[in-house]
Design a protein around this motif. Structure first.
Motif, PDB file in Angstrom:
ATOM      1  N   MET A   1       0.893  -1.224   0.015  1.00  0.00           N
ATOM      2  CA  MET A   1      -0.045   0.053   0.005  1.00  0.00           C
ATOM      3  C   MET A   1       0.859   1.254  -0.021  1.00  0.00           C
ATOM      4  O   MET A   1       1.754   1.498   0.951  1.00  0.00           O
ATOM      5  N   ARG A   2       0.697   1.912  -0.997  1.00  0.00           N
ATOM      6  CA  ARG A   2       1.487   3.224  -1.180  1.00  0.00           C
ATOM      7  C   ARG A   2       0.563   4.345  -1.125  1.00  0.00           C
ATOM      8  O   ARG A   2       1.087   5.825  -1.299  1.00  0.00           O
ATOM      9  N   LEU A   3      -0.522   4.226  -0.535  1.00  0.00           N
ATOM     10  CA  LEU A   3      -1.514   5.335  -0.238  1.00  0.00           C
ATOM     11  C   LEU A   3      -0.658   6.575   0.689  1.00  0.00           C
ATOM     12  O   LEU A   3      -0.141   6.095   1.514  1.00  0.00           O
ATOM     13  N   ASN A   4      -0.752   7.914   0.282  1.00  0.00           N
ATOM     14  CA  ASN A   4      -0.232   8.887   1.119  1.00  0.00           C
ATOM     15  C   ASN A   4      -1.342   9.333   1.970  1.00  0.00           C
ATOM     16  O   ASN A   4      -2.112  10.188   1.170  1.00  0.00           O
ATOM     17  N   ILE A   5      -1.362   9.083   3.220  1.00  0.00           N
ATOM     18  CA  ILE A   5      -2.152   9.712   4.437  1.00  0.00           C
ATOM     19  C   ILE A   5      -1.568  10.723   5.069  1.00  0.00           C
ATOM     20  O   ILE A   5      -0.770  10.525   5.851  1.00  0.00           O
ATOM     21  N   TYR A   6      -2.256  11.933   4.861  1.00  0.00           N
ATOM     22  CA  TYR A   6      -1.504  13.076   5.864  1.00  0.00           C
ATOM     23  C   TYR A   6      -2.559  13.259   6.808  1.00  0.00           C
ATOM     24  O   TYR A   6      -3.884  13.881   6.762  1.00  0.00           O
ATOM     25  N   LEU A   7      -2.177  13.070   7.981  1.00  0.00           N
ATOM     26  CA  LEU A   7      -2.897  13.264   9.325  1.00  0.00           C
ATOM     27  C   LEU A   7      -2.591  14.473   9.908  1.00  0.00           C
ATOM     28  O   LEU A   7      -1.374  14.653  10.495  1.00  0.00           O
ATOM     29  N   ILE A   8      -3.418  15.332   9.670  1.00  0.00           N
ATOM     30  CA  ILE A   8      -3.099  16.936  10.081  1.00  0.00           C
ATOM     31  C   ILE A   8      -3.202  17.124  11.405  1.00  0.00           C
ATOM     32  O   ILE A   8      -4.297  16.964  11.937  1.00  0.00           O
ATOM     33  N   SER A   9      -2.441  17.383  12.246  1.00  0.00           N
ATOM     34  CA  SER A   9      -2.478  17.423  13.452  1.00  0.00           C
ATOM     35  C   SER A   9      -2.194  18.807  14.336  1.00  0.00           C
ATOM     36  O   SER A   9      -1.972  18.874  15.524  1.00  0.00           O
ATOM     37  N   HIS A  10      -2.440  19.742  13.599  1.00  0.00           N
ATOM     38  CA  HIS A  10      -2.249  21.040  14.075  1.00  0.00           C
ATOM     39  C   HIS A  10      -3.301  21.169  15.269  1.00  0.00           C
ATOM     40  O   HIS A  10      -4.561  20.773  15.154  1.00  0.00           O
ATOM     41  N   PRO A  11      -2.995  21.937  16.324  1.00  0.00           N
ATOM     42  CA  PRO A  11      -3.933  21.811  17.488  1.00  0.00           C
ATOM     43  C   PRO A  11      -5.461  22.512  16.990  1.00  0.00           C
ATOM     44  O   PRO A  11      -6.471  22.023  17.544  1.00  0.00           O
ATOM     45  N   ILE A  12      -5.266  23.562  16.267  1.00  0.00           N
ATOM     46  CA  ILE A  12      -6.659  24.469  16.057  1.00  0.00           C
ATOM     47  C   ILE A  12      -7.411  23.320  15.064  1.00  0.00           C
ATOM     48  O   ILE A  12      -8.723  23.307  15.347  1.00  0.00           O
ATOM     49  N   ILE A  13      -6.791  22.828  14.068  1.00  0.00           N
ATOM     50  CA  ILE A  13      -7.623  21.911  13.062  1.00  0.00           C
ATOM     51  C   ILE A  13      -8.202  20.575  14.102  1.00  0.00           C
ATOM     52  O   ILE A  13      -9.179  20.325  13.707  1.00  0.00           O
ATOM     53  N   GLY A 171      -5.531   2.343  -0.979  1.00  0.00           N
ATOM     54  CA  GLY A 171      -4.037   2.020  -0.996  1.00  0.00           C
ATOM     55  C   GLY A 171      -3.746   1.052  -1.795  1.00  0.00           C
ATOM     56  O   GLY A 171      -2.842   1.057  -2.610  1.00  0.00           O
ATOM     57  N   ASN A 172      -4.733  -0.035  -1.891  1.00  0.00           N
ATOM     58  CA  ASN A 172      -4.318  -1.354  -2.780  1.00  0.00           C
ATOM     59  C   ASN A 172      -4.698  -0.885  -4.261  1.00  0.00           C
ATOM     60  O   ASN A 172      -4.224  -1.475  -5.002  1.00  0.00           O
ATOM     61  N   LYS A 173      -5.770  -0.223  -4.549  1.00  0.00           N
ATOM     62  CA  LYS A 173      -6.421   0.244  -5.776  1.00  0.00           C
ATOM     63  C   LYS A 173      -5.523   1.391  -6.431  1.00  0.00           C
ATOM     64  O   LYS A 173      -5.491   1.247  -7.857  1.00  0.00           O
ATOM     65  N   TYR A 174      -5.626   2.357  -5.860  1.00  0.00           N
ATOM     66  CA  TYR A 174      -5.189   3.594  -6.383  1.00  0.00           C
ATOM     67  C   TYR A 174      -3.741   4.044  -5.787  1.00  0.00           C
ATOM     68  O   TYR A 174      -3.705   4.712  -4.560  1.00  0.00           O
ATOM     69  N   GLN A 175      -2.570   3.377  -6.151  1.00  0.00           N
ATOM     70  CA  GLN A 175      -1.292   3.541  -5.626  1.00  0.00           C
ATOM     71  C   GLN A 175      -0.924   5.320  -5.679  1.00  0.00           C
ATOM     72  O   GLN A 175      -1.362   5.874  -6.860  1.00  0.00           O
ATOM     73  N   SER A 176      -0.274   5.739  -4.677  1.00  0.00           N
ATOM     74  CA  SER A 176      -0.080   7.232  -4.798  1.00  0.00           C
ATOM     75  C   SER A 176      -1.054   8.114  -4.792  1.00  0.00           C
ATOM     76  O   SER A 176      -0.756   9.363  -4.977  1.00  0.00           O
ATOM     77  N   LEU A 177      -2.334   7.748  -4.351  1.00  0.00           N
ATOM     78  CA  LEU A 177      -3.277   8.675  -3.885  1.00  0.00           C
ATOM     79  C   LEU A 177      -2.929   9.435  -2.631  1.00  0.00           C
ATOM     80  O   LEU A 177      -2.573   8.802  -1.983  1.00  0.00           O
ATOM     81  N   GLU A 178      -3.500  10.676  -2.641  1.00  0.00           N
ATOM     82  CA  GLU A 178      -3.290  11.497  -1.451  1.00  0.00           C
ATOM     83  C   GLU A 178      -4.442  11.790  -0.621  1.00  0.00           C
ATOM     84  O   GLU A 178      -5.431  12.176  -1.446  1.00  0.00           O
ATOM     85  N   ILE A 179      -4.491  11.478   0.567  1.00  0.00           N
ATOM     86  CA  ILE A 179      -5.787  11.901   1.543  1.00  0.00           C
ATOM     87  C   ILE A 179      -4.987  12.624   2.681  1.00  0.00           C
ATOM     88  O   ILE A 179      -4.162  12.479   3.227  1.00  0.00           O
ATOM     89  N   TYR A 180      -5.891  13.971   2.859  1.00  0.00           N
ATOM     90  CA  TYR A 180      -5.653  14.791   3.969  1.00  0.00           C
ATOM     91  C   TYR A 180      -7.002  14.572   4.851  1.00  0.00           C
ATOM     92  O   TYR A 180      -7.994  14.864   4.302  1.00  0.00           O
ATOM     93  N   THR A 181      -6.640  14.374   6.081  1.00  0.00           N
ATOM     94  CA  THR A 181      -7.737  14.236   6.918  1.00  0.00           C
ATOM     95  C   THR A 181      -7.084  14.575   8.437  1.00  0.00           C
ATOM     96  O   THR A 181      -6.149  14.666   8.592  1.00  0.00           O
ATOM     97  N   THR A 182      -8.128  14.460   9.515  1.00  0.00           N
ATOM     98  CA  THR A 182      -7.807  15.047  10.856  1.00  0.00           C
ATOM     99  C   THR A 182      -7.887  13.800  11.659  1.00  0.00           C
ATOM    100  O   THR A 182      -7.114  13.775  12.576  1.00  0.00           O
ATOM    101  N   LYS A 183      -8.449  12.648  11.339  1.00  0.00           N
ATOM    102  CA  LYS A 183      -8.671  11.545  12.176  1.00  0.00           C
ATOM    103  C   LYS A 183      -8.941  10.145  11.296  1.00  0.00           C
ATOM    104  O   LYS A 183      -9.479  10.401  10.403  1.00  0.00           O
ATOM    105  N   MET A 184      -8.177   9.285  11.737  1.00  0.00           N
ATOM    106  CA  MET A 184      -8.442   7.856  11.183  1.00  0.00           C
ATOM    107  C   MET A 184      -9.257   7.020  12.287  1.00  0.00           C
ATOM    108  O   MET A 184      -8.731   7.249  13.463  1.00  0.00           O
ATOM    109  N   TYR A 185     -10.184   6.198  11.844  1.00  0.00           N
ATOM    110  CA  TYR A 185     -10.693   5.190  12.870  1.00  0.00           C
ATOM    111  C   TYR A 185     -10.979   3.888  12.232  1.00  0.00           C
ATOM    112  O   TYR A 185     -10.883   3.772  10.901  1.00  0.00           O
ATOM    113  N   LYS A 186     -11.355   2.961  13.220  1.00  0.00           N
ATOM    114  CA  LYS A 186     -11.692   1.623  12.564  1.00  0.00           C
ATOM    115  C   LYS A 186     -12.936   1.557  12.520  1.00  0.00           C
ATOM    116  O   LYS A 186     -13.650   1.988  13.199  1.00  0.00           O
ATOM    117  N   TYR A 187     -13.591   1.043  11.242  1.00  0.00           N
ATOM    118  CA  TYR A 187     -14.767   0.974  10.823  1.00  0.00           C
ATOM    119  C   TYR A 187     -15.436  -0.380  11.203  1.00  0.00           C
ATOM    120  O   TYR A 187     -15.046  -1.307  11.141  1.00  0.00           O
TER     121      TYR A 187
END
Length: 187
Positions: A1-13, A171-187
């Motif tokens: 999986m080469r998915l680029n996930i950017y977990l934005i951790s700025h305190p205000i965000i 990540g398995n289907k779309y290599q190098s896709l970028e996702i910007y998020t504030t939180k990841m969770y188990k579904y």
């Protein structure tokens, strides 16, 4: 999986995203203000390394003027379900120049519902979801990549939260896709 996930951790965000996730909608005005601000901050984080800005220095005899100009050839197509994300996308035009906002109903199971999407060649595409928690995003990505011949490098996804399962599948289907998020969770 080469998915680029950017977990934005700025305190205000983080604070704004938690306020939206945990809201009870009793105070709709506060919720909308938080969502607008969060939308602006998330779009900033999503495009800050992607946007081309030209530096111009004008020298006069006794002074120097510095300017920063956005690249006129660069444009952005925002694809979002405006019913669900209106509060988030309502103010992003204040940050993002040459931005075109388009409604997509990613909950619709018919891929023909995307046929009206108008993509200009080389346009940068940002897909906005409040909560990326179902596989309907895949139909939209398939349509853009296969039918509209868009390159994966032209697409970024911006969301408040996203599911680990969806990210793993993407990540398995779309290599190098970028996702910007504030939180990841188990579904």
């Amino acid at each position: 999986m080469r998915l680029n996930i950017y977990l934005i951790s700025h305190p205000i965000i983080k604070q704004l995203s938690l306020a939206i996730i945990n809201t009870n909608l009793n105070n709709k005005h506060v919720y909308q203000d938080n969502a607008k601000l969060l939308g602006r901050l998330l779009i900033y984080e999503t495009v800050r390394k992607w946007m081309t800005i030209h530096y111009i220095s004008i020298k006069n005899i006794d002074s120097k003027k510095e300017l920063y100009k956005f690249d006129r050839k660069e444009s952005y197509r925002i694809l979002a379900n405006l019913v669900e994300c209106a509060d988030i996308v309502s103010d992003i035009n204040t940050i993002l120049p040459q931005m075109y906002l388009e409604h997509v109903n990613s909950n619709n199971h018919n891929q023909n519902s995307y046929k009206d999407i108008n993509i200009i060649k080389k346009e940068k595409i940002i897909i906005i979801e409040k909560f990326l928690n179902n596989y309907s995003i895949i139909r939209l990505l398939d349509y853009l990549l296969i039918e509209k011949k868009v390159q994966i490098s032209q697409i970024k996804i911006m969301c408040i939260t996203c599911s680990n399962n969806i990210c793993e599948y993407l990540g398995n289907k779309y290599q190098s896709l970028e996702i910007y998020t504030t939180k990841m969770y188990k579904y």
